[in-house]
Design an enzyme around this catalytic site. Sequence first.
Site, PDB file in Angstrom:
ATOM      1  N   PHE A  36      30.387  17.237  34.208  1.00 59.63           N
ATOM      2  CA  PHE A  36      28.964  17.274  33.860  1.00 59.63           C
ATOM      3  C   PHE A  36      28.785  17.846  32.457  1.00 59.63           C
ATOM      4  O   PHE A  36      28.099  17.286  31.616  1.00 59.63           O
ATOM      5  CB  PHE A  36      28.200  18.101  34.895  1.00 59.63           C
ATOM      6  CG  PHE A  36      26.714  18.108  34.665  1.00 59.63           C
ATOM      7  CD1 PHE A  36      25.892  17.206  35.314  1.00 59.63           C
ATOM      8  CD2 PHE A  36      26.132  19.017  33.787  1.00 59.63           C
ATOM      9  CE1 PHE A  36      24.521  17.196  35.094  1.00 59.63           C
ATOM     10  CE2 PHE A  36      24.763  19.017  33.557  1.00 59.63           C
ATOM     11  CZ  PHE A  36      23.964  18.099  34.228  1.00 59.63           C
ATOM     12  N   ASP A  37      29.457  18.976  32.226  1.00 59.37           N
ATOM     13  CA  ASP A  37      29.368  19.627  30.914  1.00 59.37           C
ATOM     14  C   ASP A  37      29.810  18.693  29.797  1.00 59.37           C
ATOM     15  O   ASP A  37      29.229  18.674  28.720  1.00 59.37           O
ATOM     16  CB  ASP A  37      30.276  20.865  30.870  1.00 59.37           C
ATOM     17  CG  ASP A  37      29.646  22.012  31.608  1.00 59.37           C
ATOM     18  OD1 ASP A  37      28.457  21.895  31.977  1.00 59.37           O
ATOM     19  OD2 ASP A  37      30.341  23.018  31.828  1.00 59.37           O
ATOM     20  N   SER A  82      -7.889  30.150  43.018  1.00 55.36           N
ATOM     21  CA  SER A  82      -6.945  30.914  43.832  1.00 55.36           C
ATOM     22  C   SER A  82      -7.332  30.736  45.293  1.00 55.36           C
ATOM     23  O   SER A  82      -8.283  30.009  45.606  1.00 55.36           O
ATOM     24  CB  SER A  82      -6.941  32.375  43.414  1.00 55.36           C
ATOM     25  OG  SER A  82      -8.223  32.892  43.618  1.00 55.36           O
ATOM     26  N   ARG A 136      -1.375  29.117  34.621  1.00 57.43           N
ATOM     27  CA  ARG A 136      -2.708  29.185  35.213  1.00 57.43           C
ATOM     28  C   ARG A 136      -3.708  29.801  34.236  1.00 57.43           C
ATOM     29  O   ARG A 136      -4.851  29.373  34.154  1.00 57.43           O
ATOM     30  CB  ARG A 136      -2.633  30.009  36.506  1.00 57.43           C
ATOM     31  CG  ARG A 136      -3.960  30.157  37.187  1.00 57.43           C
ATOM     32  CD  ARG A 136      -3.801  30.816  38.548  1.00 57.43           C
ATOM     33  NE  ARG A 136      -5.084  30.873  39.217  1.00 57.43           N
ATOM     34  CZ  ARG A 136      -5.996  31.811  39.002  1.00 57.43           C
ATOM     35  NH1 ARG A 136      -5.746  32.785  38.156  1.00 57.43           N
ATOM     36  NH2 ARG A 136      -7.153  31.783  39.639  1.00 57.43           N
ATOM     37  N   GLU A 176       4.907  26.281  42.061  1.00 52.91           N
ATOM     38  CA  GLU A 176       5.256  27.656  41.738  1.00 52.91           C
ATOM     39  C   GLU A 176       6.584  27.700  40.993  1.00 52.91           C
ATOM     40  O   GLU A 176       7.570  27.102  41.440  1.00 52.91           O
ATOM     41  CB  GLU A 176       5.361  28.439  43.064  1.00 52.91           C
ATOM     42  CG  GLU A 176       5.206  29.919  42.936  1.00 52.91           C
ATOM     43  CD  GLU A 176       3.735  30.369  42.831  1.00 52.91           C
ATOM     44  OE1 GLU A 176       2.834  29.513  42.721  1.00 52.91           O
ATOM     45  OE2 GLU A 176       3.509  31.585  42.850  1.00 52.91           O
ATOM     46  N   TYR A 228       3.606  22.014  45.143  1.00 50.03           N
ATOM     47  CA  TYR A 228       2.779  22.112  46.343  1.00 50.03           C
ATOM     48  C   TYR A 228       1.446  21.383  46.245  1.00 50.03           C
ATOM     49  O   TYR A 228       0.687  21.386  47.194  1.00 50.03           O
ATOM     50  CB  TYR A 228       2.573  23.558  46.796  1.00 50.03           C
ATOM     51  CG  TYR A 228       1.994  24.497  45.757  1.00 50.03           C
ATOM     52  CD1 TYR A 228       0.727  24.294  45.235  1.00 50.03           C
ATOM     53  CD2 TYR A 228       2.725  25.595  45.324  1.00 50.03           C
ATOM     54  CE1 TYR A 228       0.199  25.149  44.289  1.00 50.03           C
ATOM     55  CE2 TYR A 228       2.200  26.462  44.371  1.00 50.03           C
ATOM     56  CZ  TYR A 228       0.943  26.227  43.855  1.00 50.03           C
ATOM     57  OH  TYR A 228       0.422  27.072  42.918  1.00 50.03           O
ATOM     58  N   CYS A 410      28.001  66.835  36.863  1.00 55.69           N
ATOM     59  CA  CYS A 410      28.385  65.493  37.302  1.00 55.69           C
ATOM     60  C   CYS A 410      29.124  65.576  38.641  1.00 55.69           C
ATOM     61  O   CYS A 410      30.084  66.345  38.772  1.00 55.69           O
ATOM     62  CB  CYS A 410      29.279  64.845  36.249  1.00 55.69           C
ATOM     63  SG  CYS A 410      29.944  63.266  36.780  1.00 55.69           S
ATOM     64  N   CYS A 434      35.164  61.029  32.358  1.00 54.91           N
ATOM     65  CA  CYS A 434      34.591  60.950  33.699  1.00 54.91           C
ATOM     66  C   CYS A 434      35.126  59.714  34.431  1.00 54.91           C
ATOM     67  O   CYS A 434      34.884  58.576  34.010  1.00 54.91           O
ATOM     68  CB  CYS A 434      33.064  60.895  33.565  1.00 54.91           C
ATOM     69  SG  CYS A 434      32.218  60.757  35.127  1.00 54.91           S
TER      70      CYS A 434
HETATM   71  S1  IVH Z   1      -2.019  26.038  47.021  1.00 52.82           S
HETATM   72  C1  IVH Z   1      -6.563  26.231  45.333  1.00 52.82           C
HETATM   73  N1  IVH Z   1       0.355  26.387  47.990  1.00 52.82           N
HETATM   74  O1  IVH Z   1      -0.474  31.338  45.561  1.00 52.82           O
HETATM   75  C2  IVH Z   1      -5.281  26.956  45.285  1.00 52.82           C
HETATM   76  N2  IVH Z   1      -0.447  27.973  46.417  1.00 52.82           N
HETATM   77  O2  IVH Z   1      -3.876  31.965  45.157  1.00 52.82           O
HETATM   78  C3  IVH Z   1      -4.180  26.043  45.639  1.00 52.82           C
HETATM   79  N3  IVH Z   1       1.184  29.722  45.853  1.00 52.82           N
HETATM   80  O3  IVH Z   1      -1.074  31.607  42.454  1.00 52.82           O
HETATM   81  C4  IVH Z   1      -2.904  26.774  45.737  1.00 52.82           C
HETATM   82  N4  IVH Z   1       2.791  29.000  47.162  1.00 52.82           N
HETATM   83  O4  IVH Z   1       0.501  29.640  42.729  1.00 52.82           O
HETATM   84  C5  IVH Z   1      -0.577  26.860  47.161  1.00 52.82           C
HETATM   85  N5  IVH Z   1       2.479  26.532  48.911  1.00 52.82           N
HETATM   86  C6  IVH Z   1       1.546  27.010  48.088  1.00 52.82           C
HETATM   87  C7  IVH Z   1       1.753  28.160  47.314  1.00 52.82           C
HETATM   88  C8  IVH Z   1       0.725  28.626  46.489  1.00 52.82           C
HETATM   89  C9  IVH Z   1       2.428  29.921  46.294  1.00 52.82           C
HETATM   90  C10 IVH Z   1       0.474  30.591  44.898  1.00 52.82           C
HETATM   91  C11 IVH Z   1      -0.296  29.850  43.838  1.00 52.82           C
HETATM   92  C12 IVH Z   1      -1.437  30.767  43.509  1.00 52.82           C
HETATM   93  C13 IVH Z   1      -1.566  31.596  44.732  1.00 52.82           C
HETATM   94  C14 IVH Z   1      -2.813  31.187  45.483  1.00 52.82           C
END
Ligand code: IVH
Length: 723
Positions: A36-37, A82, A136, A176, A228, A410, A434
């Site tokens: 691969f390298d 969030s 974000r 994430e 996600y 020590c 030491c």
């Molecule tokens: S859905 C509308 N799914 O958790 C928000 N978020 O406040 C949709 N996170 O910082 C987020 N795993 O980055 C979703 N399976 C997952 C997640 C996830 C981690 C984090 C996301 C956000 C916080 C949600």
Amino acid sequence: MTTDIQQQITALTERLHHLNYQYYQRDISEVSDQEFDQLLADLQRLEKEYPQLALPNSPTQRVGGTITKQFPTALHRYPMLSLGNTYSEVDLREFDERVRRGLEGAEFAYVCELKFDGVAMSLTYEQGQLTQGVTRGDGTRGDVVTNNVRTIKNLPLHLRSDTAAKQPAEMEVRGEVFMPLPVFAELNAEREANGEALLANPRNAASGALKLQDSALVAERRLRFFAYSFLMPGRSMFPTHSASLEALHAWGLPVSSTWRLCRSMDEVLAFVHEWDKKRFTLPVATDGIVIKVDDFRQQELLGYTSKSPRWAIAYKYPAEAARTRLREVQYNVGRTGAVTPVALLDPVPLAGTVVKRASVHNANQIAALDLRLGDMVFVEKGGEIIPKITGVDLAARLPESQAIVYPATCPACDTPLIRPAGEAHYRCPNERGCPPQRKAKLEHYVSRKALDIDGLGAETVGRFFDLGLVADAASLYDLPAKAQELAQLERMGEKSVQRLVAGLEQSKQVPFERVLFGLGIRYVGETVAEKLAAHYRTVDALAQASVTELAAVSEVGGVIAESVAAWFQEPANRDLVERLRRAGVQLALTGEAPQAVSNRLEGLTFVLSGVFEQHSRDELQALIQAHGGKITGSISKKLSYLVAGDKMGPAKREKATELKVPIISETDLLAMLPTETEANFNEVEGLDTPLGDVQDLGFSSKSTEPDTFPAESSGTGQQGSLF
Ligand code: IVH
């Protein structure tokens, strides 16, 4: 000719994309790491020679190498909201009721996913190509960190198109970015060994890494990504979230296979309970479960509050804590003499493992917690790997509990401990006498990233040290003379001795920067060792450098500079270097020294300060040197120019003005250099441009080795399948 090269580049690019996909999505290694390298190196070479032929999103970009001075920001097309959080099952039932009411009794399903503890990331794919990565930020606007995101190895730079569902022309994938736990543990162990500040938890480590200016350094942090959510302009091409997850997976995006479709809140709660403990078997930090209504139309019906969707909620697991008895406090002495207290506990199950030891950090912590031997204590495992004592159950304190007396000397060599101002740790100053410090130095010298001596692991070298067979790094090279004696040792035998002797011989070819790292000078980690080796080229030049000179090398601050200079001041260390030299170890860079390009800047000294637009600091430094100029760290009357970039501290400007040192910009500096025609006229060889190719001016390129995550991190048998 060009078409032939283009074909080669295309073929290599496609092959590497395919191998990456097989490796990260399907856990299949079709070729060895070396092969691969080799392919990657071939592609890099061709792209360097024919940059105009490189394909967008080439796999070579994963290695990094771009510098971003300041991240531009971008508006999120869809705000990044969030999630509502809860720690209680009662709240989950209430959420379920709200959803049911909102959907007026219609049938619906949930998707449960693990909540990964990292940094949210929005990725844009256009025509299947990754074009942008944005953090974000405040939810409306985030930082554009595309080049850094490209170094995430399990993230496809372009998507598969041979799938049932075709991707829309433009789409957004959210997910994430995280640092895998084994990587986090490894980085912190290295930092500890180098006397550097530790990363607080994997989340901070990931978010810090994404903000680094040099993407080559980001690549070294081995970040990973899980997708996600899927977004596209207009109505989604999929009816449900679960269908979109399946499509993302088919297109080659990493989707953790842990998600599940649940038909009722009971099934959701069963999922929550199932992962309560099981999540600790994963190589990624998780802090809860995200529950989402599956059907996109139903999501729309439910809508949003100002902050979060009404169709989703996060259930967070309570921080895992256990209560147990503190039996004893041991004091460990590390390679740099730092003394760290470790609590020995009655074994207690916690977050998937049995805990017997916990960290108490330092003496302040012992006092702050009012810890006593025999106390019942609370231990917690946060994002951190090593559990820590977070409190004492004072109600259960026994009258015979004993105060913990922090040792004044020590525990290994009885030298009075010192506590340098501003440091949390006590330190044993007896660096050369030491035993645990000497032993740890030897272990460091033979370790993988230093001399990597075949047949001589940490354990063996520790044993040799205990037996008095070796005393320091240089004495390792006397081992071949003791071959017969070694072969008599238990678990050694002639074969092992032969291997060791060969390994020692081979280690004489290990390049200077790794030897320098192996010397174990405090604060000199891998990167600093590389920079110092590239700058000074020989140990002798390095040993003679003053603190001011050292501090002018990029990545080397004042603290590091002082540590290096002090190390070489020490006669015993100079002696060690001499003995290593006699043993035949590499104490200088091999190969051509950077070519002097012109003498235009001869006799001039420069200070570089701030962040530059057109070149990195390293590049500017190399340019100045290549044209005969000198770099220094501090502003004095003798200084010729202060080259000011963005964000230069006001103190530097004031001092330069006071001493009447001219302050110039990066553009002014570049204008001082000869133009192309002048350079050609001067018959300087090997230059395509007047500035030359900085890569050739003595900079070592980063390792391109694909790391073996996740295969390496398996151990529970199920981790591999999750990635
Ligand atoms: S859905 C509308 N799914 O958790 C928000 N978020 O406040 C949709 N996170 O910082 C987020 N795993 O980055 C979703 N399976 C997952 C997640 C996830 C981690 C984090 C996301 C956000 C916080 C949600």
